[in-house]
Design a protein around this motif. Structure first.
Motif, PDB file in Angstrom:
ATOM      1  N   VAL A   1      12.814  -5.167 -63.158  1.00  0.00           N
ATOM      2  CA  VAL A   1      11.364  -5.358 -63.204  1.00  0.00           C
ATOM      3  C   VAL A   1      11.093  -6.733 -63.797  1.00  0.00           C
ATOM      4  O   VAL A   1      11.401  -6.976 -64.969  1.00  0.00           O
ATOM      5  CB  VAL A   1      10.688  -4.271 -64.062  1.00  0.00           C
ATOM      6  CG1 VAL A   1       9.185  -4.516 -64.134  1.00  0.00           C
ATOM      7  CG2 VAL A   1      10.986  -2.883 -63.498  1.00  0.00           C
ATOM      8  N   PRO A   2      10.552  -7.670 -63.018  1.00  0.00           N
ATOM      9  CA  PRO A   2      10.323  -9.029 -63.519  1.00  0.00           C
ATOM     10  C   PRO A   2       9.429  -9.041 -64.758  1.00  0.00           C
ATOM     11  O   PRO A   2       8.409  -8.345 -64.814  1.00  0.00           O
ATOM     12  CB  PRO A   2       9.651  -9.741 -62.342  1.00  0.00           C
ATOM     13  CG  PRO A   2      10.089  -8.964 -61.140  1.00  0.00           C
ATOM     14  CD  PRO A   2      10.179  -7.536 -61.598  1.00  0.00           C
ATOM     15  N   LYS A   3       9.832  -9.833 -65.733  1.00  0.00           N
ATOM     16  CA  LYS A   3       9.089  -9.946 -66.981  1.00  0.00           C
ATOM     17  C   LYS A   3       7.695 -10.518 -66.730  1.00  0.00           C
ATOM     18  O   LYS A   3       7.538 -11.513 -66.030  1.00  0.00           O
ATOM     19  CB  LYS A   3       9.858 -10.841 -67.952  1.00  0.00           C
ATOM     20  CG  LYS A   3       9.221 -10.978 -69.320  1.00  0.00           C
ATOM     21  CD  LYS A   3      10.087 -11.844 -70.227  1.00  0.00           C
ATOM     22  CE  LYS A   3       9.480 -12.008 -71.605  1.00  0.00           C
ATOM     23  NZ  LYS A   3      10.350 -12.843 -72.486  1.00  0.00           N
TER      24      LYS A   3
ATOM     25  N   MET B   1      13.956  -4.252 -68.119  1.00  0.00           N
ATOM     26  CA  MET B   1      12.594  -4.737 -68.315  1.00  0.00           C
ATOM     27  C   MET B   1      12.580  -5.858 -69.353  1.00  0.00           C
ATOM     28  O   MET B   1      13.440  -5.902 -70.236  1.00  0.00           O
ATOM     29  CB  MET B   1      11.674  -3.596 -68.766  1.00  0.00           C
ATOM     30  CG  MET B   1      11.500  -2.502 -67.728  1.00  0.00           C
ATOM     31  SD  MET B   1      10.245  -1.274 -68.179  1.00  0.00           S
ATOM     32  CE  MET B   1       8.744  -2.259 -68.038  1.00  0.00           C
ATOM     33  N   ARG B   2      11.599  -6.741 -69.220  1.00  0.00           N
ATOM     34  CA  ARG B   2      11.432  -7.877 -70.128  1.00  0.00           C
ATOM     35  C   ARG B   2      12.724  -8.684 -70.224  1.00  0.00           C
ATOM     36  O   ARG B   2      13.156  -9.085 -71.282  1.00  0.00           O
ATOM     37  CB  ARG B   2      10.988  -7.402 -71.509  1.00  0.00           C
ATOM     38  CG  ARG B   2       9.595  -6.805 -71.557  1.00  0.00           C
ATOM     39  CD  ARG B   2       9.270  -6.260 -72.925  1.00  0.00           C
ATOM     40  NE  ARG B   2       9.422  -7.289 -73.949  1.00  0.00           N
ATOM     41  CZ  ARG B   2       9.468  -7.049 -75.257  1.00  0.00           C
ATOM     42  NH1 ARG B   2       9.396  -5.794 -75.689  1.00  0.00           N
ATOM     43  NH2 ARG B   2       9.599  -8.029 -76.116  1.00  0.00           N
ATOM     44  N   ASP B   3      13.341  -8.918 -69.084  1.00  0.00           N
ATOM     45  CA  ASP B   3      14.649  -9.557 -69.036  1.00  0.00           C
ATOM     46  C   ASP B   3      14.677 -10.547 -67.879  1.00  0.00           C
ATOM     47  O   ASP B   3      13.679 -10.742 -67.170  1.00  0.00           O
ATOM     48  CB  ASP B   3      15.736  -8.493 -68.847  1.00  0.00           C
ATOM     49  CG  ASP B   3      16.864  -8.639 -69.849  1.00  0.00           C
ATOM     50  OD1 ASP B   3      17.301  -9.783 -70.073  1.00  0.00           O
ATOM     51  OD2 ASP B   3      17.295  -7.615 -70.408  1.00  0.00           O
ATOM     52  N   THR B   4      15.840 -11.163 -67.667  1.00  0.00           N
ATOM     53  CA  THR B   4      16.061 -12.006 -66.496  1.00  0.00           C
ATOM     54  C   THR B   4      17.258 -11.451 -65.736  1.00  0.00           C
ATOM     55  O   THR B   4      18.142 -10.812 -66.311  1.00  0.00           O
ATOM     56  CB  THR B   4      16.362 -13.467 -66.894  1.00  0.00           C
ATOM     57  OG1 THR B   4      17.615 -13.521 -67.601  1.00  0.00           O
ATOM     58  CG2 THR B   4      15.247 -14.024 -67.778  1.00  0.00           C
ATOM     59  N   ARG B   5      17.268 -11.703 -64.432  1.00  0.00           N
ATOM     60  CA  ARG B   5      18.398 -11.239 -63.632  1.00  0.00           C
ATOM     61  C   ARG B   5      19.703 -11.840 -64.134  1.00  0.00           C
ATOM     62  O   ARG B   5      20.737 -11.173 -64.201  1.00  0.00           O
ATOM     63  CB  ARG B   5      18.182 -11.610 -62.166  1.00  0.00           C
ATOM     64  CG  ARG B   5      17.028 -10.870 -61.503  1.00  0.00           C
ATOM     65  CD  ARG B   5      16.887 -11.285 -60.046  1.00  0.00           C
ATOM     66  NE  ARG B   5      15.709 -10.686 -59.450  1.00  0.00           N
ATOM     67  CZ  ARG B   5      15.673  -9.489 -58.891  1.00  0.00           C
ATOM     68  NH1 ARG B   5      16.785  -8.765 -58.848  1.00  0.00           N
ATOM     69  NH2 ARG B   5      14.555  -9.010 -58.384  1.00  0.00           N
ATOM     70  N   GLU B   6      19.646 -13.116 -64.501  1.00  0.00           N
ATOM     71  CA  GLU B   6      20.853 -13.795 -64.958  1.00  0.00           C
ATOM     72  C   GLU B   6      21.386 -13.154 -66.237  1.00  0.00           C
ATOM     73  O   GLU B   6      22.604 -12.980 -66.400  1.00  0.00           O
ATOM     74  CB  GLU B   6      20.562 -15.279 -65.194  1.00  0.00           C
ATOM     75  CG  GLU B   6      20.265 -16.072 -63.929  1.00  0.00           C
ATOM     76  CD  GLU B   6      18.902 -15.742 -63.330  1.00  0.00           C
ATOM     77  OE1 GLU B   6      18.022 -15.224 -64.080  1.00  0.00           O
ATOM     78  OE2 GLU B   6      18.719 -15.975 -62.126  1.00  0.00           O
TER      79      GLU B   6
ATOM     80  N   LEU C   1       4.133  -5.407 -61.831  1.00  0.00           N
ATOM     81  CA  LEU C   1       5.002  -4.241 -61.705  1.00  0.00           C
ATOM     82  C   LEU C   1       5.439  -3.738 -63.071  1.00  0.00           C
ATOM     83  O   LEU C   1       5.582  -2.532 -63.275  1.00  0.00           O
ATOM     84  CB  LEU C   1       6.234  -4.597 -60.867  1.00  0.00           C
ATOM     85  CG  LEU C   1       7.251  -3.473 -60.667  1.00  0.00           C
ATOM     86  CD1 LEU C   1       6.623  -2.281 -59.955  1.00  0.00           C
ATOM     87  CD2 LEU C   1       8.466  -3.996 -59.893  1.00  0.00           C
ATOM     88  N   GLN C   2       5.635  -4.650 -64.019  1.00  0.00           N
ATOM     89  CA  GLN C   2       6.036  -4.230 -65.357  1.00  0.00           C
ATOM     90  C   GLN C   2       5.019  -3.285 -65.969  1.00  0.00           C
ATOM     91  O   GLN C   2       5.377  -2.232 -66.508  1.00  0.00           O
ATOM     92  CB  GLN C   2       6.223  -5.453 -66.256  1.00  0.00           C
ATOM     93  CG  GLN C   2       6.576  -5.099 -67.696  1.00  0.00           C
ATOM     94  CD  GLN C   2       6.861  -6.333 -68.553  1.00  0.00           C
ATOM     95  OE1 GLN C   2       7.792  -7.072 -68.281  1.00  0.00           O
ATOM     96  NE2 GLN C   2       6.033  -6.556 -69.567  1.00  0.00           N
ATOM     97  N   GLU C   3       3.768  -3.648 -65.895  1.00  0.00           N
ATOM     98  CA  GLU C   3       2.723  -2.776 -66.442  1.00  0.00           C
ATOM     99  C   GLU C   3       2.620  -1.475 -65.658  1.00  0.00           C
ATOM    100  O   GLU C   3       2.374  -0.407 -66.223  1.00  0.00           O
ATOM    101  CB  GLU C   3       1.387  -3.505 -66.447  1.00  0.00           C
ATOM    102  CG  GLU C   3       1.322  -4.650 -67.446  1.00  0.00           C
ATOM    103  CD  GLU C   3       1.712  -4.207 -68.849  1.00  0.00           C
ATOM    104  OE1 GLU C   3       1.150  -3.197 -69.314  1.00  0.00           O
ATOM    105  OE2 GLU C   3       2.592  -4.827 -69.451  1.00  0.00           O
TER     106      GLU C   3
END
Length: 350
Positions: free
Chosen positions: A270-272, A246-251, A276-278
Motif C-alpha cells: 500500500v503506497p505511503k 503500509m507506510r513503507d517503500t517497495r525497496e 488506498l492507505q486510508e
C-alpha cells in the motif's frame, strides 16, 4: 541477567528493563513496549533482579512474596518508577515478576494484580498504567469480560491520560472487523507487480492470515519468528499468509526480505500517503501495527489481534484451526525478483 535498579533505589530508571528467557513480553500486546537503553550488568542469564532481590525461574515463592509485600498493589515504589521513566516500566516489571511467581497461571494471576493495583493504588498515573496493562493482557488472553472492565474503568476514570487515548485507538468496541463477521472485500496491489492485485477471492477455500506490517515497525519485526514458524508447519494449499506493507517503500520491503526475513508467502503493498492507505485502514479497522486477521476458507473472520504479541497469538490460533500434521512439501514462494530467499532472519530477539 539484567536488572531493575541499583543501590538504595531498587527501581531506579538508570538500569531498567530486560527480559527473562521465558518470552514474558510476547504474551501481551504492549503498544508502549520500547524503553530506552539502560546499563547492563554481568549477571547470570534467566534471572531478574527487582527490589534488591535476585529471582531465578525457580524462585516462585520469593516472587510471590515480593508481589504481596514490598511491591504490592499499593506500593509507593510504583510511583517512583513511573515518575522516573514514563515508559510503561511499572507494568512490565509486574509482568516479569509474575512470570516467575505464577509460571502456570500467568494471565489470571497478573490480571488479578493489575485489577487490584488499578483500583487501589493512591497514584492515579500508576492506576492508569496498570489498567492499560490489564487491558493488554486481557485482550491477549481473550478474556472478553475482563477486557471490557479494564477498558471501561480506564477510559471513564482516566479519560485524559495517554493510556486511555491509546486504549481508545486500539481497543474501542464496535469494530466491524472481528471474529464471527465476514472479512470485507479488498483489492491491494502486489509487491512484485503494481499493475496486478490481490483480492479476497484469491484466497477462497483457504485459511489465510492477513498480516499488516512495516519494515519500520519494531513489534512487526519481532513477530517474524512466529509467522515463519507457523508458515513452515502449515503453509501450502490449506493455509497461507498475505503480508500487507503500509507506510513503507517497495525497496525497503525487498531489502528486508533479501537480508533479514525472507517471508516466503504472498505480499501486497500500500503506497505511503495514498488514498488506498486510508481506505485499507478503514476497511480493516487498522488502529496501529502490527495488525493480524485470521480468515477461514468461507471468508469469515476467525481471530483478530492488534499490537505487540500478535505474531505469537496468531501462530497459536493457526495451530488450533489447522491441527493436522505439517505439510511435508515446501510451500511455493512468491517471485518478487528480489534475490534468493533466506532461511532465517536477523530479527532482534524478544
Amino acid at each position: 541477567m539484567r536488572f531493575f535498579g541499583s543501590g538504595t533505589d531498587a527501581l531506579h530508571a538508570g538500569a531498567l528493563v530486560s527480559t527473562i528467557r521465558l518470552s514474558l513480553l510476547l504474551a501481551v500486546g504492549l503498544a508502549l513496549l520500547a524503553a530506552g537503553p539502560h546499563a547492563a550488568f554481568a549477571q547470570p542469564q534467566d534471572t531478574v533482579r527487582v527490589a534488591e532481590t535476585v529471582l531465578a525461574p525457580s524462585d516462585s515463592a520469593a516472587a510471590r512474596q515480593l508481589l504481596r509485600a514490598d511491591l504490592g498493589p499499593t506500593s509507593h515504589r510504583w510511583t517512583r518508577l513511573q515518575d522516573s521513566t514514563q515508559r510503561f516500566v511499572a507494568a512490565k516489571t509486574v509482568f516479569q515478576i509474575a512470570r516467575v511467581a505464577y509460571p502456570r497461571a500467568w494471565s489470571d494471576s497478573v490480571l488479578t494484580f493489575l485489577r487490584e493495583a488499578g483500583t487501589r493504588h493512591p497514584d492515579p498515573a500508576v492506576r492508569a498504567e496498570f489498567l492499560f496493562g490489564g487491558l493488554q493482557v486481557a485482550s491477549s488472553a481473550e478474556r472478553d469480560r475482563g477486557q471490557e472492565q479494564f477498558y471501561e474503568r480506564l477510559t471513564s476514570e482516566h479519560g485524559g491520560s495517554r493510556y486511555a487515548k491509546q486504549a481508545r485507538r486500539l481497543f474501542a468496541p464496535g469494530s466491524q472487523v472481528q471474529a464471527g463477521k465476514p472479512l470485507p472485500g479488498f483489492e491491494i496491489p502486489k509487491l512484485s507487480d503494481s499493475t496486478d492485485t490481490y483480492t479476497k477471492s484469491d484466497f477462497e477455500g483457504q485459511v489465510f492470515l492477513i498480516d499488516v506490517w512495516g519494515t519500520w515497525c519494531g513489534p512487526c519485526i519481532r513477530a517474524m519468528p512466529h509467522l515463519h514458524e507457523v508458515y513452515r508447519e502449515y503453509g501450502g494449499e490449506d493455509f497461507t499468509i498475505l503480508s500487507v506493507a503500509m507506510r513503507d517503500t517497495r525497496e525497503a520491503v525487498k531489502r528486508f526480505r533479501a537480508h533479514k526475513w525472507d517471508m516466503p508467502w504472498s505480499h501486497a503493498f500500500v503506497p505511503k500517503g495514498s488514498n488506498l492507505q486510508e481506505k485499507i485502514r478503514g476497511r480493516f479497522d487498522i488502529r496501529g501495527l502490527p495488525a493480524t486477521i485470521l480468515v477461514g476458507p468461507d471468508g469469515q473472520i476467525l481471530r483478530v489481534h492488534r499490537g505487540v504479541g500478535s505474531g505469537k497469538e496468531m501462530a497459536q490460533a493457526v495451530s488450533e484451526v489447522l491441527p493436522q500434521e505439517p505439510n511435508p512439501e515446501e510451500a511455493p514462494l512468491e517471485d518478487t525478483g528480489s534475490g534468493a530467499p533466506h532461511a532465517q532472519g536477523s530479527s532482534p530477539s524478544l
